[in-house]
Design a protein around this motif. Structure first.
Motif, short mmCIF file in Angstrom:
data_model
loop_
_atom_site.label_atom_id
_atom_site.label_comp_id
_atom_site.label_asym_id
_atom_site.label_seq_id
_atom_site.Cartn_x
_atom_site.Cartn_y
_atom_site.Cartn_z
N ILE A 289 0.84 -1.21 0.00
CA ILE A 289 0.00 0.00 0.00
C ILE A 289 0.87 1.26 0.00
O ILE A 289 1.76 1.40 0.85
CB ILE A 289 -0.96 0.00 1.21
CG1 ILE A 289 -2.02 -1.08 1.00
CG2 ILE A 289 -1.61 1.36 1.41
CD1 ILE A 289 -2.80 -1.42 2.23
N GLU A 290 0.61 2.11 -0.96
CA GLU A 290 1.32 3.39 -1.09
C GLU A 290 0.48 4.44 -0.35
O GLU A 290 -0.64 4.75 -0.76
CB GLU A 290 1.41 3.74 -2.58
CG GLU A 290 2.01 5.09 -2.92
CD GLU A 290 3.51 4.98 -3.12
OE1 GLU A 290 4.18 6.02 -3.00
OE2 GLU A 290 3.99 3.85 -3.39
N ALA A 291 0.99 4.94 0.77
CA ALA A 291 0.19 5.88 1.57
C ALA A 291 0.78 7.28 1.52
O ALA A 291 2.00 7.45 1.63
CB ALA A 291 0.11 5.39 3.00
N THR A 292 -0.09 8.27 1.36
CA THR A 292 0.33 9.67 1.42
C THR A 292 -0.24 10.28 2.69
O THR A 292 -1.47 10.28 2.88
CB THR A 292 -0.22 10.47 0.22
OG1 THR A 292 0.04 9.71 -0.97
CG2 THR A 292 0.43 11.84 0.13
N VAL A 293 0.64 10.75 3.57
CA VAL A 293 0.16 11.34 4.83
C VAL A 293 -0.36 12.75 4.56
O VAL A 293 0.33 13.57 3.95
CB VAL A 293 1.28 11.38 5.89
CG1 VAL A 293 0.78 12.05 7.16
CG2 VAL A 293 1.79 9.97 6.19
N ILE A 294 -1.59 12.99 4.98
CA ILE A 294 -2.16 14.35 4.82
C ILE A 294 -2.49 14.94 6.20
O ILE A 294 -2.66 14.21 7.17
CB ILE A 294 -3.44 14.34 3.96
CG1 ILE A 294 -4.53 13.50 4.65
CG2 ILE A 294 -3.17 13.83 2.55
CD1 ILE A 294 -5.92 13.99 4.34
N GLU A 295 -2.57 16.27 6.24
CA GLU A 295 -3.02 16.94 7.46
C GLU A 295 -4.54 16.83 7.53
O GLU A 295 -5.21 16.94 6.49
CB GLU A 295 -2.63 18.42 7.42
CG GLU A 295 -1.18 18.69 7.70
CD GLU A 295 -0.76 18.26 9.09
OE1 GLU A 295 -1.46 18.61 10.06
OE2 GLU A 295 0.27 17.55 9.21
N PRO A 296 -5.13 16.64 8.72
CA PRO A 296 -6.59 16.65 8.82
C PRO A 296 -7.14 17.97 8.26
O PRO A 296 -6.56 19.03 8.52
CB PRO A 296 -6.84 16.56 10.32
CG PRO A 296 -5.60 15.93 10.89
CD PRO A 296 -4.48 16.38 10.01
N LYS A 297 -8.21 17.89 7.47
CA LYS A 297 -8.76 19.11 6.86
C LYS A 297 -9.37 20.02 7.92
O LYS A 297 -9.18 21.22 7.90
CB LYS A 297 -9.82 18.72 5.82
CG LYS A 297 -10.15 19.85 4.86
CD LYS A 297 -10.82 19.31 3.60
CE LYS A 297 -10.90 20.35 2.52
NZ LYS A 297 -9.66 20.43 1.72
N PHE A 298 -10.11 19.44 8.87
CA PHE A 298 -10.81 20.22 9.90
C PHE A 298 -10.59 19.59 11.27
O PHE A 298 -10.30 18.40 11.36
CB PHE A 298 -12.32 20.22 9.61
CG PHE A 298 -12.71 20.92 8.35
CD1 PHE A 298 -12.55 22.29 8.22
CD2 PHE A 298 -13.26 20.21 7.28
CE1 PHE A 298 -12.92 22.95 7.05
CE2 PHE A 298 -13.63 20.86 6.11
CZ PHE A 298 -13.47 22.22 5.99
N PRO A 299 -10.82 20.37 12.33
CA PRO A 299 -10.84 19.74 13.66
C PRO A 299 -12.09 18.86 13.78
O PRO A 299 -13.06 19.08 13.03
CB PRO A 299 -10.89 20.93 14.62
CG PRO A 299 -11.44 22.04 13.83
CD PRO A 299 -11.03 21.82 12.42
N PRO A 300 -12.11 17.90 14.71
CA PRO A 300 -13.21 16.92 14.77
C PRO A 300 -14.61 17.52 14.85
O PRO A 300 -15.55 16.96 14.27
CB PRO A 300 -12.90 16.11 16.03
CG PRO A 300 -11.43 16.22 16.20
CD PRO A 300 -11.05 17.59 15.70
#
Lengths: 334, 334
Positions: A289-300
Motif C-alpha cells: 500500500i502506497e500511503a500519502t500522509v495528509i493533514e486533517p482538513k478540519f478539527p473533529p
C-alpha cells in the motif's frame, strides 16, 4: 489545527430565522461545539466539559452535548440538526440511544457517532481516506464517500490499543521488568521511570503499577519520546514497534480503499514524528500500500457539522467545504 | 503430588519434648501446613484458608500462618522453626516483616519467602534446577544449593505474566478482536467466547472485558486447551506462543545454572501438555540449553520445612530427604 479564539456569531440581518447546524466533539478532557449555516458559514463555537459513555453513562453524555448546544443557539435562529461524536459510544445501539436523548431534549434532529468516526468525517469530508488515531487508545478507520467502511483496533486497554500512548507507557514499564530479570538492558528508560515514581527498588514497580490509572501510564509515552531523542535504543525500539502496530491496523482498513491511499494521523502519539510514522508507513509499503500522509482538513467538531448536514439530506457541495474552510479560519488558528 | 488424607501425628514416646519444624504453603485458594521432626519424619498436616500479601496485608497473612501452625503443635512438643511461603511477598522487606510477625506470635524462629521460592525448595531440595511456574501468573527461578540465584517474570498482569493462564485468556480475547477487525480469522475460539459471555454482538466484548476479574480471564486458558485439542489452529498458536514466552523467562534464569539443567514445570498451564512444553523446550534448545523436565520432588509445603531446617543450621542430609519422602508418602498421594 487548534482552537484558539471564540468568535462572535455573525447573524444574517434579515427577519427570516437562520437555519443552524451544530457539530459537537465530546472529548476526554473537554468538548467543543461549532455552529454554522446550511452553506458552511461558521457562526461561533463553544467549549464545555469532558464526557465518555463508558464512564459517565447515557444521560450525562447527552447532557454534555445539550448544554454546549444551548449556548450556541442565538435568538431568531432555527436549530435544524446536531451531529455529535462521543467517546465510548461503540455500537449502533449506543448511537441510536444517544441520538434519541439529544433529539428529544433539543427538539431537533440529532445524529451521534463515536469520537473516532467524527475525526474521520473531519479529515475526509469528501473522497476516500484512512484515519489512524493514537492517543491514550488507538484505532483506525477507512472512510469512503462520507461513510465509514472499515474499522480496526479501538478494543480498549485490555484487548487492544496497540501502539497507543498507554501501550507505549506499558512497554516502557515492561522494559524495566526485563532489565531487572536480566533479559533486557538497563538504559535511561529505567532511570527515568525510577525517578518518575520515586522508587527506592525496582521490586516496588509491581505494587505501584497495580494502582496506576490508564492516563498515568499513557503519560509515560512523552517520557519515552524525550529519551528516544537523546538516542536511547530501548526507547527508539518501543516507538518503532508502536509505529508497526499502528501500521498493522492501518493496513487492515486501508486494503478496503485500494493500493494508493491518503492517510491522516491523529493524536498525541504522532508528536513522536518519524520514530512512529516511518515504521507505520513501512508496514503499509510491505503489504503493497502506497500511503500519502495528509493533514486533517478540519478539527473533529467540523466532522459533527458534516454529519448534521448529511442527516438532513444536504449534499456536501465543494462550495460548502470552501465556506467552512474560509470561515472556520476565523475561529481556528492552524 | 496432591494432598489427600490427614494422617494422625505419631509422637515419640519418650518423655523428652519432640522438636518440631513446620512448613506452610500459603496459597490463593487454600493454605497447607506440614509438621516434621528434625530428621524428616512427618507428624501431620493441616489445611487452612487462603491469603495474599498484596490483597490481605501483613497481619492477616501472618495470622493465616499462625492459625495453621497452632493446630499442628501437639502437647509435649517444642516448636523450633516455621518456614512459610506467602504469595505477593516479593521484597526482602516483606519477608523480614512477615517473619518477625510470625516469630513474635509463635515464640519460635520463623522464615518467610514468596510462594514461588517455596515451590523451588520443594522441587530441588538439594542440587541445581530451574522452576517455571505458570498458573494465573507466571515466573521462573533458578535454585542452586538451597539458594534462589536468579528470577525472571512474576511482574503481575500489567507488566508481565507472559505465558500465564491470564495471558492465554487475554490472547484468546484478542484473537476475537482481530477476527472482527479483519486481520485475523473467525475460528472456534470466537464461537466459544461468544457463548461463554453470552454476547449478542462482538462489540459488547469491550465493555464486558472492562469488568472481568483476573481469574475470569485466566479461566479461559482451559477453554483454549480444549479447542486446541479439537484441532483449532488459532488456539494451538496461542499455546505455542505461551510456551515460547515461558521458555524465554526459563532461559533467562537457566543461563545462570549452565548448559544442562533440570527443569520443573509447576501450575495449571502445563495441563496443556506438549502444546506448551515443546515450544518452551525449543526456546531453551535454541539458546543452547539442554533441559530435562523433572517432576517436583515434594509439594510446596515441604519447601517450607526445608527452609525451616536451614534457618536452624540443620544440614539437609540425604537421609532426611529419604525420611521426608518415605513418611510424606503416608500423608500425600502422588
Amino acid at each position: 489545527m487548534a482552537l484558539s479564539v471564540k468568535i462572535e456569531p455573525k447573524f444574517e440581518t434579515n427577519s427570516k430565522a437562520t437555519e443552524l447546524y451544530i457539530g459537537v466533539d465530546v472529548g476526554g478532557t473537554r468538548s467543543v461545539g461549532i455552529a454554522a449555516s446550511r452553506d458552511g458559514f461558521v457562526f461561533g463555537y463553544n467549549v464545555g466539559g469532558p464526557a465518555n459513555l463508558q464512564i459517565d453513562g447515557f444521560s450525562s453524555c447527552a447532557d454534555t452535548v445539550v448544554s454546549i448546544v444551548h449556548k450556541l443557539v442565538p435568538p431568531n435562529s432555527l436549530l435544524k440538526c446536531v451531529g455529535a461524536g462521543i467517546p465510548g459510544a461503540r455500537t449502533k445501539g449506543d448511537h441510536e440511544k444517544l441520538s434519541k436523548l439529544i433529539s428529544s431534549s433539543l427538539g431537533c434532529k440529532a445524529i451521534v457517532t463515536g469520537d473516532v468516526e467524527l475525526a474521520c468525517h473531519a479529515c475526509f469530508p469528501s473522497g476516500d481516506g484512512v484515519v489512524v488515531v493514537a492517543g491514550t487508545g488507538s484505532s483506525a478507520r477507512a472512510i469512503s464517500g462520507g461513510s465509514i467502511i472499515a474499522r480496526a483496533g479501538g478494543w480498549g486497554p485490555l484487548l487492544g490499543d496497540e501502539g497507543s500512548a498507554y501501550w507505549i507507557g506499558l512497554e516502557a514499564l515492561r522494559s524495566v521488568a526485563r532489565a531487572v530479570d536480566g533479559s533486557g538492558s538497563f538504559t535511561r528508560v529505567c532511570e527515568a521511570i525510577k525517578e518518575r515514581f520515586g522508587l527506592s527498588s525496582f521490586d516496588e514497580l509491581v505494587s505501584i503499577t497495580m494502582d496506576l490509572k490508564r492516563d498515568q501510564i499513557a503519560s509515560l509515552a512523552e517520557l519515552v519520546h524525550e529519551i528516544a531523542k537523546a538516542g536511547d535504543e530501548v526507547s527508539i525500539e518501543i516507538l518503532r514497534r508502536a509505529g508497526s502496530e499502528l501500521g498493522t491496523i492501518a493496513g487492515t482498513v486501508a486494503k478496503r480503499i485500494g493500493r494508493s491511499v491518503k492517510i491522516a494521523l491523529v493524536g498525541g502519539v504522532f508528536n513522536a514524528g518519524d520514530y512512529v510514522k516511518l515504521p507505520l508507513l513501512e508496514v503499509l509499503r510491505r503489504i503493497g500500500i502506497e500511503a500519502t500522509v495528509i493533514e486533517p482538513k478540519f478539527p473533529p467538531c467540523v466532522g459533527g457539522l458534516i454529519l448534521a448536514y448529511r442527516a438532513c439530506g444536504i449534499e456536501l457541495a465543494e462550495s460548502t467545504i470552501q465556506n467552512l474552510e474560509m470561515s472556520a479560519r476565523e475561529a481556528f488558528i492552524k
